[in-house]
Design a protein around this motif. Structure first.
Motif, PDB file in Angstrom:
ATOM      1  N   TYR A 271       0.798  -1.379   0.124  1.00  0.00           N
ATOM      2  CA  TYR A 271       0.012  -0.013   0.031  1.00  0.00           C
ATOM      3  C   TYR A 271       0.861   1.245   0.098  1.00  0.00           C
ATOM      4  O   TYR A 271       1.752   1.482   0.720  1.00  0.00           O
ATOM      5  N   VAL A 272       0.745   2.067  -1.030  1.00  0.00           N
ATOM      6  CA  VAL A 272       1.463   3.401  -1.057  1.00  0.00           C
ATOM      7  C   VAL A 272       0.521   4.538  -0.764  1.00  0.00           C
ATOM      8  O   VAL A 272      -0.611   4.411  -1.153  1.00  0.00           O
ATOM      9  N   SER A 273       0.927   5.621  -0.474  1.00  0.00           N
ATOM     10  CA  SER A 273       0.248   6.754  -0.541  1.00  0.00           C
ATOM     11  C   SER A 273       0.082   7.533  -1.816  1.00  0.00           C
ATOM     12  O   SER A 273       0.751   7.188  -2.561  1.00  0.00           O
ATOM     13  N   LEU A 274      -1.080   8.305  -1.715  1.00  0.00           N
ATOM     14  CA  LEU A 274      -1.194   9.065  -2.958  1.00  0.00           C
ATOM     15  C   LEU A 274      -0.121   9.946  -3.367  1.00  0.00           C
ATOM     16  O   LEU A 274       0.422   9.884  -4.473  1.00  0.00           O
ATOM     17  N   PRO A 275       0.560  10.666  -2.466  1.00  0.00           N
ATOM     18  CA  PRO A 275       1.773  11.520  -2.788  1.00  0.00           C
ATOM     19  C   PRO A 275       2.994  10.596  -3.406  1.00  0.00           C
ATOM     20  O   PRO A 275       3.708  10.984  -4.288  1.00  0.00           O
ATOM     21  N   GLY A 299       3.859   8.383 -10.867  1.00  0.00           N
ATOM     22  CA  GLY A 299       2.811   8.256 -11.584  1.00  0.00           C
ATOM     23  C   GLY A 299       2.384   6.710 -11.698  1.00  0.00           C
ATOM     24  O   GLY A 299       1.729   6.248 -12.558  1.00  0.00           O
ATOM     25  N   LEU A 300       2.988   5.861 -10.763  1.00  0.00           N
ATOM     26  CA  LEU A 300       2.279   4.282 -10.811  1.00  0.00           C
ATOM     27  C   LEU A 300       0.904   4.100 -10.342  1.00  0.00           C
ATOM     28  O   LEU A 300       0.361   5.020  -9.516  1.00  0.00           O
ATOM     29  N   GLN A 301       0.391   3.598 -10.952  1.00  0.00           N
ATOM     30  CA  GLN A 301      -1.220   3.182 -10.985  1.00  0.00           C
ATOM     31  C   GLN A 301      -1.475   2.117 -10.214  1.00  0.00           C
ATOM     32  O   GLN A 301      -0.740   1.219  -9.817  1.00  0.00           O
ATOM     33  N   TRP A 331      -3.193   3.852  -1.546  1.00  0.00           N
ATOM     34  CA  TRP A 331      -4.157   4.082  -0.478  1.00  0.00           C
ATOM     35  C   TRP A 331      -4.799   5.476  -0.616  1.00  0.00           C
ATOM     36  O   TRP A 331      -3.999   6.567  -0.541  1.00  0.00           O
ATOM     37  N   THR A 332      -6.053   5.586  -0.544  1.00  0.00           N
ATOM     38  CA  THR A 332      -6.903   6.986  -0.474  1.00  0.00           C
ATOM     39  C   THR A 332      -7.383   7.237   0.961  1.00  0.00           C
ATOM     40  O   THR A 332      -8.072   6.481   1.611  1.00  0.00           O
TER      41      THR A 332
END
Length: 373
Positions: A271-275, A299-301, A331-332
């Protein structure tokens, strides 16, 4: 030297029925029987190979493991049924009745086993060993405490008067194959050929006592949950000069905290953050050989699958290693500050935040299909 394929040894297909397997083994056993081929080491070797193949293919569970993993499925202890160490006593005691009697066979000369005393085999012991993914990936040697029956010190035996030490009583009948000598275990000595003479205090009726023993078991890399390994001769002792049973070790795979296994491949949810997804980042993830750091491109989707080749589980058959598949999830956040909400309200109209999937941005279904192609 590589072991021969069990199906080729018996001359049958993988779809052979239980009856066809038994028939094929009986044919090979008669062809290469020691009585028919005296002092022929080649025939003796083929006789043993046929018996070993039948011992595995006639057992539904062993056959299933062999079909999936080959000879590697039975490594970890050797012995009859998956690793060599075959001897005539094993064959004669376990498969004598394949010819229609209770353990004996003749028609080419002496009795089945050349007239030798039939040796009784002790009972097997079964234990379960829990392994971590790391232990499965690297192979491990486990020291296991086992309570097994062993012959008590001071126990002596004498020859059974009923069977005169042969361990069996015989009868001769005429069949279409010729003169057939069949045998059944002696009821007086239970097939051991010997009966108890003297036994120390604490021993049972067979002169055995229970003793705890620490046994070392080498478990190869790549084993799977439910697989059973065998350590020959580490089961319960048999009375007299019998053959000790085997220790059967069932593998139980422990659930890993972050990794999931699928065959030889491993899966990891990252899980990665939006930034981080927008700007790129460096992330540390778990593998079965320790933590590694991977690069998240800007820019990873979400839904992207990163493949780390060779970071999975070794094949039990020795054909390389599986991969580690890293599933990236953006992660949103569920709650935002007033300032953050204001910022994203402005971004809603920004063309850079408008979804514009390219052909290279495959759907989840396409990614899964590629992964298994």
């Amino acid at each position: 030297m590589a072991k021969a394929d069990y199906y080729q040894t018996l001359g049958i297909s993988k779809n052979a029925t239980a009856a066809e397997i038994k028939k094929a083994y009986r044919k090979k056993a008669i062809e290469f029987h020691p009585d028919k081929n005296p002092d022929d080491s080649t025939a003796e070797a083929k006789f043993k190979e046929a018996a070993e193949a039948y011992e595995v293919l006639s057992d539904e569970n062993k056959k299933a493991r062999y079909d999936q993993f080959g000879h590697q499925a039975f490594e970890g202890g050797g012995g009859f049924g998956g690793g060599g160490g075959m001897n005539m006593d094993d064959i004669f005691s376990q498969f004598g009745d394949i010819f229609g009697g209770g353990g004996g066979f003749s028609g080419f000369g002496g009795g089945f086993g050349g007239g030798q005393q039939r040796r009784v085999k002790g009972s097997n012991l079964r234990i379960r060993v829990r392994l971590t993914l790391e232990e499965i990936a690297n192979g491990v040697e486990k020291k296991i405490k086992v309570k097994r029956k062993v012959q008590a010190e001071g126990t002596t035996y004498k020859t059974c008067g009923t069977c005169n030490g042969s361990g069996q009583v015989t009868r001769v009948t005429n069949t279409i194959l010729g003169r057939m000598q069949t045998a059944s275990p002696c009821t007086t000595c239970g097939g051991a050929g010997q009966i108890i003479d003297k036994k120390p205090a604490g021993a049972d009726a067979q002169g055995l006592i229970v003793k705890e023993e620490t046994i070392s078991v080498k478990i190869p890399a790549g084993v799977v949950d439910g697989m059973q390994l065998k350590v020959s001769g580490k089961g319960n002792d048999a009375p007299g000069n019998g053959i000790a049973g085997d220790l059967l070790v069932a593998i139980q795979e422990q659930e890993h905290e972050t990794l999931q296994r699928e065959g030889d491949n491993l899966h990891y949810d990252l899980y990665v953050s939006l930034p981080d997804a927008i700007l790129g980042a460096s992330k540390e993830i778990d593998t079965v050989t320790g933590k590694v750091r991977i690069k998240i491109e800007a820019g990873l989707q979400s839904g992207k699958i990163l493949r780390l080749r060779g970071k999975g589980i070794p094949s039990i058959n020795g054909y390389g290693k599986g991969d580690l598949l890293v599933h990236v999830n953006v992660w949103t956040p569920k709650t935002l500050s007033k300032e953050q909400k204001t910022f994203f309200e402005k971004m809603k109209e920004d063309e850079h935040f408008t979804p514009k999937p390219e052909h290279s941005d495959k759907s989840f279904f396409e990614k899964v299909k590629d992964m298994f192609s």
